[in-house]
Design a protein around this motif. Structure first.
Motif, PDB file in Angstrom:
ATOM      1  N   HIS A   6     -16.351   8.818  -6.866  1.00 19.69           N
ATOM      2  CA  HIS A   6     -16.278   7.956  -8.056  1.00 19.69           C
ATOM      3  C   HIS A   6     -15.742   6.596  -7.644  1.00 19.69           C
ATOM      4  N   GLY A   7     -16.376   5.533  -8.123  1.00 19.91           N
ATOM      5  CA  GLY A   7     -15.985   4.191  -7.744  1.00 19.91           C
ATOM      6  C   GLY A   7     -15.203   3.457  -8.815  1.00 19.91           C
ATOM      7  N   PHE A   8     -14.463   2.424  -8.384  1.00 21.75           N
ATOM      8  CA  PHE A   8     -13.698   1.561  -9.277  1.00 21.75           C
ATOM      9  C   PHE A   8     -14.099   0.110  -9.026  1.00 21.75           C
ATOM     10  N   ALA A   9     -14.024  -0.688 -10.085  1.00 16.62           N
ATOM     11  CA  ALA A   9     -14.304  -2.113  -9.968  1.00 16.62           C
ATOM     12  C   ALA A   9     -13.088  -2.845  -9.414  1.00 16.62           C
ATOM     13  N   LEU A  10     -13.304  -4.086  -8.958  1.00 14.12           N
ATOM     14  CA  LEU A  10     -12.197  -4.898  -8.456  1.00 14.12           C
ATOM     15  C   LEU A  10     -11.140  -5.104  -9.530  1.00 14.12           C
ATOM     16  N   SER A  11     -11.567  -5.221 -10.781  1.00 15.91           N
ATOM     17  CA  SER A  11     -10.614  -5.426 -11.872  1.00 15.91           C
ATOM     18  C   SER A  11      -9.672  -4.239 -12.024  1.00 15.91           C
ATOM     19  N   ASP A  12     -10.154  -3.041 -11.751  1.00 21.01           N
ATOM     20  CA  ASP A  12      -9.285  -1.854 -11.823  1.00 21.01           C
ATOM     21  C   ASP A  12      -8.158  -1.942 -10.805  1.00 21.01           C
ATOM     22  N   MET A  13      -8.457  -2.495  -9.648  1.00 20.36           N
ATOM     23  CA  MET A  13      -7.473  -2.553  -8.576  1.00 20.36           C
ATOM     24  C   MET A  13      -6.300  -3.461  -8.919  1.00 20.36           C
ATOM     25  N   HIS A  14      -6.531  -4.419  -9.790  1.00 19.13           N
ATOM     26  CA  HIS A  14      -5.462  -5.347 -10.166  1.00 19.13           C
ATOM     27  C   HIS A  14      -4.676  -4.862 -11.385  1.00 19.13           C
ATOM     28  N   SER A  15      -5.063  -3.729 -11.907  1.00 14.82           N
ATOM     29  CA  SER A  15      -4.363  -3.168 -13.064  1.00 14.82           C
ATOM     30  C   SER A  15      -3.068  -2.501 -12.628  1.00 14.82           C
ATOM     31  N   SER A  16      -2.017  -2.647 -13.436  1.00 16.60           N
ATOM     32  CA  SER A  16      -0.719  -2.052 -13.094  1.00 16.60           C
ATOM     33  C   SER A  16      -0.757  -0.533 -13.127  1.00 16.60           C
ATOM     34  N   ASP A  17      -1.713   0.027 -13.874  1.00 16.70           N
ATOM     35  CA  ASP A  17      -1.802   1.487 -13.958  1.00 16.70           C
ATOM     36  C   ASP A  17      -2.912   2.050 -13.070  1.00 16.70           C
ATOM     37  N   PHE A  18      -3.284   1.294 -12.022  1.00 15.62           N
ATOM     38  CA  PHE A  18      -4.330   1.764 -11.127  1.00 15.62           C
ATOM     39  C   PHE A  18      -3.989   3.103 -10.471  1.00 15.62           C
ATOM     40  N   PRO A  19      -2.741   3.340 -10.027  1.00 15.10           N
ATOM     41  CA  PRO A  19      -2.435   4.672  -9.477  1.00 15.10           C
ATOM     42  C   PRO A  19      -2.713   5.792 -10.480  1.00 15.10           C
TER      43      PRO A  19
ATOM     44  N   MET B 206       0.820  -1.210   0.000  1.00 15.72           N
ATOM     45  CA  MET B 206       0.000   0.000   0.000  1.00 15.72           C
ATOM     46  C   MET B 206       0.858   1.266   0.000  1.00 15.72           C
ATOM     47  N   ILE B 207       1.980   1.241   0.694  1.00 13.97           N
ATOM     48  CA  ILE B 207       2.885   2.396   0.676  1.00 13.97           C
ATOM     49  C   ILE B 207       3.403   2.630  -0.735  1.00 13.97           C
ATOM     50  N   ALA B 208       3.792   1.540  -1.411  1.00 11.80           N
ATOM     51  CA  ALA B 208       4.274   1.659  -2.791  1.00 11.80           C
ATOM     52  C   ALA B 208       3.184   2.222  -3.700  1.00 11.80           C
ATOM     53  N   PHE B 209       1.950   1.743  -3.511  1.00 11.31           N
ATOM     54  CA  PHE B 209       0.831   2.274  -4.297  1.00 11.31           C
ATOM     55  C   PHE B 209       0.638   3.765  -4.018  1.00 11.31           C
ATOM     56  N   ALA B 210       0.632   4.127  -2.750  1.00 12.48           N
ATOM     57  CA  ALA B 210       0.409   5.521  -2.369  1.00 12.48           C
ATOM     58  C   ALA B 210       1.519   6.426  -2.894  1.00 12.48           C
TER      59      ALA B 210
END
Length: 223
Positions: free
Chosen positions: A179-192, A34-38
């Motif tokens: 605004h919401g995102f689907a679970l599939s978005d969360m697994h995308s490499s470009d989610f950030p 999560m830190i890396a994502f943030a």
């Protein structure tokens, strides 16, 4: 996000201190992910805005719940969330994000305006709400965010007429977009990058609210 989601799935089934301590290494792995994502999100945000929050880690809220006053005594949150603060009096509004088992969403706006700011917003809207409505009624806003969110009074606030033509806006105590995102978005490499793009969509709303908060009723700058 797989490490994070897997940890949250198990935590939701074992939300107690004994399990958490026995699986502390899994928490640490999820926390680092999560830190890396943030950090990635913060880097993307600084491409189109100026963020005061110094690091992604600093944006994250603790996973530990405050159980002192609520009926739910489970000790841990089963989601991750964070907040990014904009820099300067001429950049109003804040960015909130949440990632959980049911997907993710972003929110932004004015969650708890103080009494002085709230009155100022209402006075500006009461005088002329057209420029505000142009933003929240635009096709782009409606398509991406839907309706304006936030707690509201049941009737007009004190000092304003109940039959004011903009009483629907005057009743707001908070001014929030989501605004919401689907679970599939969360697994995308470009989610950030996707999340940053969603925050960028809030800018017309933020610019409008900044104009409201930083000028008097005659349009003269207050900063």
């Amino acid at each position: 996000m797989q490490t994070t989601i897997s940890f949250l799935e198990n935590l939701s089934k074992n939300n107690n201190r004994e399990w958490f301590q026995a699986n502390r290494d899994r928490y640490d792995e999820a926390h680092q992910e999560m830190i890396a994502f943030a950090d990635q999100l913060l880097a993307e945000m600084n491409k189109h805005d100026v963020i005061e929050t110094p690091t992604g880690k600093k944006s994250l809220f603790r996973i530990y719940r405050d159980v002192r006053f609520g009926k739910d005594k489970t000790p841990y949150k089963t989601h991750w969330a964070g907040y990014l603060r904009r820099t300067g009096a001429d950049r109003r509004g804040g960015y909130f994000y949440r990632i959980g088992l049911d997907g993710a969403y972003v929110m932004g706006g004015f969650f708890n305006p103080n009494a002085q700011d709230l009155l100022h917003i209402r006075n500006q809207i009461a005088q002329d709400a057209d420029f505000f409505r142009e933003v929240i009624d635009s096709n782009s806003f409606r398509k991406f965010f839907g309706d304006l969110h936030g707690d509201q009074l049941k009737t007009a606030p004190r000092g304003f007429e109940k039959d004011h033509p903009d009483v629907d806006l005057l009743r707001y105590k908070q001014f929030i977009v989501k605004h919401g995102f689907a679970l599939s978005d969360m697994h995308s490499s470009d989610f950030p990058k996707k999340m940053s793009g969603a925050f960028q969509q809030m800018r017309p709303f933020f610019d409008c609210m900044t104009e409201i908060l930083t000028t008097d009723l005659n349009g003269i700058s207050l900063i």
